[in-house]
Scaffold this motif. Sequence first.
Motif, short mmCIF file in Angstrom:
data_model
loop_
_atom_site.label_atom_id
_atom_site.label_comp_id
_atom_site.label_asym_id
_atom_site.label_seq_id
_atom_site.Cartn_x
_atom_site.Cartn_y
_atom_site.Cartn_z
N SER A 1 0.86 -1.18 0.00
CA SER A 1 0.00 0.00 0.00
C SER A 1 0.89 1.23 0.00
CB SER A 1 -0.92 -0.01 1.22
OG SER A 1 -0.16 0.06 2.39
N LYS A 2 0.38 2.31 -0.52
CA LYS A 2 1.16 3.55 -0.58
C LYS A 2 0.90 4.37 0.67
CE LYS A 2 1.44 4.21 -5.51
NZ LYS A 2 2.66 4.72 -6.04
N VAL A 3 1.99 4.88 1.22
CA VAL A 3 1.91 5.81 2.33
C VAL A 3 2.79 7.01 2.01
CG1 VAL A 3 1.37 4.11 4.12
CG2 VAL A 3 3.74 4.64 3.62
N ILE A 4 2.44 8.11 2.61
CA ILE A 4 3.23 9.33 2.45
C ILE A 4 3.87 9.63 3.79
CG2 ILE A 4 3.16 11.79 1.99
CD1 ILE A 4 0.90 11.30 0.06
N HIS A 5 5.19 9.87 3.77
CA HIS A 5 5.92 10.28 4.96
C HIS A 5 6.20 11.77 4.86
CE1 HIS A 5 7.70 6.03 5.85
NE2 HIS A 5 6.39 6.10 6.06
N ALA A 6 5.61 12.52 5.78
CA ALA A 6 5.83 13.97 5.83
C ALA A 6 6.64 14.28 7.07
CB ALA A 6 4.50 14.70 5.85
N HIS B 1 -5.68 5.03 -1.70
CA HIS B 1 -6.90 5.28 -2.48
C HIS B 1 -7.10 6.76 -2.77
CE1 HIS B 1 -7.89 1.14 -1.72
NE2 HIS B 1 -7.81 1.34 -0.42
N LYS B 2 -6.03 7.55 -2.73
CA LYS B 2 -6.14 9.00 -2.91
C LYS B 2 -5.22 9.45 -4.03
CE LYS B 2 -8.36 9.69 1.13
NZ LYS B 2 -9.56 9.03 1.25
N ASP B 3 -5.40 10.69 -4.45
CA ASP B 3 -4.52 11.32 -5.43
C ASP B 3 -3.24 11.75 -4.72
OD1 ASP B 3 -3.43 12.53 -7.64
OD2 ASP B 3 -4.68 14.33 -7.49
N VAL B 4 -2.13 11.10 -5.05
CA VAL B 4 -0.87 11.30 -4.34
C VAL B 4 -0.33 12.72 -4.58
CG1 VAL B 4 1.51 10.50 -4.11
CG2 VAL B 4 -0.34 8.85 -4.37
N ASP B 5 -0.43 13.22 -5.82
CA ASP B 5 0.09 14.56 -6.11
C ASP B 5 -0.67 15.64 -5.34
OD1 ASP B 5 1.97 13.53 -7.87
OD2 ASP B 5 0.57 13.60 -9.57
N GLU B 6 -1.98 15.48 -5.24
CA GLU B 6 -2.80 16.43 -4.48
C GLU B 6 -2.44 16.39 -3.00
OE1 GLU B 6 -7.40 16.66 -3.04
OE2 GLU B 6 -7.04 16.01 -5.10
N MET B 7 -2.25 15.18 -2.46
CA MET B 7 -1.88 15.05 -1.05
C MET B 7 -0.49 15.63 -0.78
SD MET B 7 -3.28 11.30 0.03
CE MET B 7 -2.76 11.46 1.72
N ILE C 1 8.85 15.37 1.99
CA ILE C 1 7.72 14.48 1.74
C ILE C 1 8.19 13.35 0.84
CG2 ILE C 1 5.42 14.29 0.73
CD1 ILE C 1 5.10 17.31 1.32
N LYS C 2 7.89 12.12 1.25
CA LYS C 2 8.26 10.93 0.48
C LYS C 2 7.03 10.06 0.29
CE LYS C 2 12.87 10.48 2.45
NZ LYS C 2 13.73 9.63 3.28
N VAL C 3 6.90 9.46 -0.90
CA VAL C 3 5.86 8.47 -1.16
C VAL C 3 6.53 7.10 -1.09
CG1 VAL C 3 4.14 7.64 -2.79
CG2 VAL C 3 4.62 10.09 -2.62
N ILE C 4 6.00 6.22 -0.23
CA ILE C 4 6.60 4.92 0.05
C ILE C 4 5.60 3.82 -0.27
CG2 ILE C 4 7.65 3.50 1.86
CD1 ILE C 4 9.23 6.00 1.52
N ASP C 5 6.10 2.74 -0.89
CA ASP C 5 5.30 1.52 -1.02
C ASP C 5 5.59 0.67 0.21
OD1 ASP C 5 4.02 1.99 -3.43
OD2 ASP C 5 5.75 1.30 -4.59
N LYS C 6 4.60 0.53 1.05
CA LYS C 6 4.78 -0.16 2.34
C LYS C 6 4.25 -1.57 2.22
CE LYS C 6 3.70 0.46 7.19
NZ LYS C 6 3.02 1.29 8.17
#
Length: 179
Positions: A3-8, A151-157, A169-174
């Motif tokens: 699943s994709k997670v964003i690390h801020a 389940h969200k728009d990653v660029d918008e987030m 900010i990093k997008v990670i496949d967890k």
Amino acid sequence: MASKVIHALYTDDDVLMDAVKQVRGEHYHIEEIYTPFPVHGLDKAMGLAPTRLAITSFMYGCVGLTVAITMMNFIMIEDWPQNIGGKPSFSYIENMPAFVPIMFELTVFFAAHLMVITFYMRSKLWPFKEAENPDVRTTDDHFLMEIDASHKDVDEMTSFLSNTGAVEIKVIDKQEDNH
């Protein structure tokens, strides 16, 4: 399953608190927040339910008190009554003042030890468990907010999080742990 997670990453706890409120206001799901020290009010800002560990502690204390009373009644009254200092042990009630320290100590013993075990089980802190810290800077001076982005728009987030004060900010496949 991944699943994709964003690390801020944030550098200030006040900025983090404001960011948490903004993220919750946008109805994004915060998976976890990693901080180098406890941040007062963070659990409330995240919307976490109050802990029920105090209730279990009371129940464990009651178990300890019950064990103490049962043990003392059996050992000192039923199984091996002794005449100590001219005071015979014919009933539990007559000797209860002498048993109060034992009752207190076993109540505290059971509550403390069983609470530690419950805390470790609830937190999934097993012996030899690997650390789950995604960024080592969170042990020093950074704060990391992990947000579900499957389940969200990653660029918008990502643009939203940069407006909340995130320094990185990093997008990670967890990988999900199914154990």
